[in-house]
Design an enzyme around this catalytic site. Sequence first.
Site, PDB file in Angstrom:
ATOM      1  N   ARG A  84     -46.506 -36.642   8.072  1.00  0.00           N
ATOM      2  CA  ARG A  84     -47.295 -37.319   7.211  1.00  0.00           C
ATOM      3  C   ARG A  84     -46.302 -37.862   5.696  1.00  0.00           C
ATOM      4  O   ARG A  84     -44.835 -37.496   5.825  1.00  0.00           O
ATOM      5  CB  ARG A  84     -48.248 -36.141   6.267  1.00  0.00           C
ATOM      6  CG  ARG A  84     -47.497 -34.963   5.784  1.00  0.00           C
ATOM      7  CD  ARG A  84     -48.522 -33.952   5.214  1.00  0.00           C
ATOM      8  NE  ARG A  84     -47.679 -32.617   4.742  1.00  0.00           N
ATOM      9  CZ  ARG A  84     -47.417 -32.711   3.533  1.00  0.00           C
ATOM     10  NH1 ARG A  84     -47.667 -33.501   2.568  1.00  0.00           N
ATOM     11  NH2 ARG A  84     -46.700 -31.451   3.068  1.00  0.00           N
ATOM     12  N   GLY A  85     -46.749 -38.547   4.713  1.00  0.00           N
ATOM     13  CA  GLY A  85     -45.888 -39.052   3.836  1.00  0.00           C
ATOM     14  C   GLY A  85     -44.626 -39.815   4.011  1.00  0.00           C
ATOM     15  O   GLY A  85     -45.073 -40.706   4.919  1.00  0.00           O
TER      16      GLY A  85
ATOM     17  N   VAL B 286     -38.917 -25.543  10.433  1.00  0.00           N
ATOM     18  CA  VAL B 286     -37.322 -25.653   9.915  1.00  0.00           C
ATOM     19  C   VAL B 286     -37.029 -24.658   8.671  1.00  0.00           C
ATOM     20  O   VAL B 286     -35.638 -24.432   8.242  1.00  0.00           O
ATOM     21  CB  VAL B 286     -37.002 -27.024   9.479  1.00  0.00           C
ATOM     22  CG1 VAL B 286     -37.050 -27.803  10.966  1.00  0.00           C
ATOM     23  CG2 VAL B 286     -37.536 -27.515   8.346  1.00  0.00           C
TER      24      VAL B 286
ATOM     25  N   TYR C 175     -39.257 -27.485 -12.300  1.00  0.00           N
ATOM     26  CA  TYR C 175     -38.628 -28.120 -11.323  1.00  0.00           C
ATOM     27  C   TYR C 175     -37.262 -27.561 -11.273  1.00  0.00           C
ATOM     28  O   TYR C 175     -36.414 -27.991 -10.278  1.00  0.00           O
ATOM     29  CB  TYR C 175     -38.591 -29.787 -11.471  1.00  0.00           C
ATOM     30  CG  TYR C 175     -38.562 -30.497 -10.266  1.00  0.00           C
ATOM     31  CD1 TYR C 175     -39.615 -30.515  -9.379  1.00  0.00           C
ATOM     32  CD2 TYR C 175     -37.271 -31.177  -9.664  1.00  0.00           C
ATOM     33  CE1 TYR C 175     -39.569 -31.447  -8.260  1.00  0.00           C
ATOM     34  CE2 TYR C 175     -37.505 -31.576  -8.458  1.00  0.00           C
ATOM     35  CZ  TYR C 175     -38.445 -31.847  -7.743  1.00  0.00           C
ATOM     36  OH  TYR C 175     -38.229 -32.525  -6.519  1.00  0.00           O
TER      37      TYR C 175
ATOM     38  N   LYS D 261     -32.059 -29.821  -4.696  1.00  0.00           N
ATOM     39  CA  LYS D 261     -31.589 -31.347  -4.594  1.00  0.00           C
ATOM     40  C   LYS D 261     -30.373 -31.710  -4.998  1.00  0.00           C
ATOM     41  O   LYS D 261     -29.516 -32.438  -4.113  1.00  0.00           O
ATOM     42  CB  LYS D 261     -32.765 -32.348  -5.114  1.00  0.00           C
ATOM     43  CG  LYS D 261     -33.964 -31.902  -4.400  1.00  0.00           C
ATOM     44  CD  LYS D 261     -34.212 -32.197  -2.835  1.00  0.00           C
ATOM     45  CE  LYS D 261     -35.518 -32.119  -2.424  1.00  0.00           C
ATOM     46  NZ  LYS D 261     -35.697 -32.561  -0.920  1.00  0.00           N
TER      47      LYS D 261
ATOM     48  N   ASP E  79     -46.043 -41.885  -4.625  1.00  0.00           N
ATOM     49  CA  ASP E  79     -47.259 -41.511  -4.479  1.00  0.00           C
ATOM     50  C   ASP E  79     -47.694 -41.080  -3.067  1.00  0.00           C
ATOM     51  O   ASP E  79     -47.817 -41.599  -2.149  1.00  0.00           O
ATOM     52  CB  ASP E  79     -47.996 -43.021  -4.428  1.00  0.00           C
ATOM     53  CG  ASP E  79     -49.655 -42.864  -4.647  1.00  0.00           C
ATOM     54  OD1 ASP E  79     -50.097 -41.557  -4.665  1.00  0.00           O
ATOM     55  OD2 ASP E  79     -50.523 -43.880  -4.471  1.00  0.00           O
ATOM     56  N   SER E  80     -47.709 -39.634  -3.029  1.00  0.00           N
ATOM     57  CA  SER E  80     -47.769 -38.837  -1.987  1.00  0.00           C
ATOM     58  C   SER E  80     -48.568 -37.669  -2.415  1.00  0.00           C
ATOM     59  O   SER E  80     -49.017 -37.218  -3.526  1.00  0.00           O
ATOM     60  CB  SER E  80     -46.294 -38.558  -1.388  1.00  0.00           C
ATOM     61  OG  SER E  80     -45.633 -37.738  -2.314  1.00  0.00           O
TER      62      SER E  80
END
Length: 277
Positions: free
Chosen positions: A20-21, A69, A155, A162, A192-193
Amino acid sequence: MTAAPEPFKDRIALVTGASRGIGRALALTLGRGGATVVVNYKKNTELAEKTVAELEEAGGRGFAVRADVESVEGVEALFDAVRREFGRLDHFVSNAAAGAFKNILDLKPHHLDRTYAMNLRPFVLGAQQAVRLMDDGGRIVALSSYGSVRAYPTYAALGSMKAALESWVRYMALEFAPYGINVNAVNGGLIDSDSLEFFYGVAGMADMSTVLDRIPKGRPGGVQEVADAIAFLLAPASEYITGQTLVVDGGLSVVAPPFFADTSAPLALPPRPDWGG
């Protein structure tokens, strides 16, 4: 020079989280370019099989592998499947990700552990495995986000991982270059996901429109736009690019307060001038 119509012909590519995405869009893009794509997924077999069918319709070949994973065993099982089926690998894209969207004081040890286990460890362990299968050189790309260089609510855990991921990219680029392997990252902004909807669905989060108004391009990015950036880093045209992070964010990371949207005349940006015919 005209680009090859099938830049990924005869290439074997592994994309984690490819059902997906962004992962799905990339798998289809590589399929259209003639690649054989290992579609890794965690649990939705139906979506993975649909992705495989679509990329084969696009001209490539698909091979779905269910593996989580987040665990060391899952990473090993995934690469064991690639080794048994193909015996080699040309491209490894670490795309699967997950995180806890919480303020720092609300983070528990298991949030930190899972953020590391899902976002950083699979990339490092996967890269170690991938290099062993890239006898003729190859490409490794990791998916990052603009939270690696900018701070915003909830975040911290994921953004810090990240940032670490982008640092690993630079170190890998140094060590793997003698093997003919390029290592890069793609840093996405508001894409946009499903993940974007989940983030802005957190209780108390600001409305997405407050950020969209700040993006110079005036809109969120599309998954295909990120997939195209990744595909570029996998394609022959990017041979001399390694150790870099390609930012795909519509200009979001280059703006800072005060914002033009908050100014008034005579500072506010005027409508686009009509320069005449």
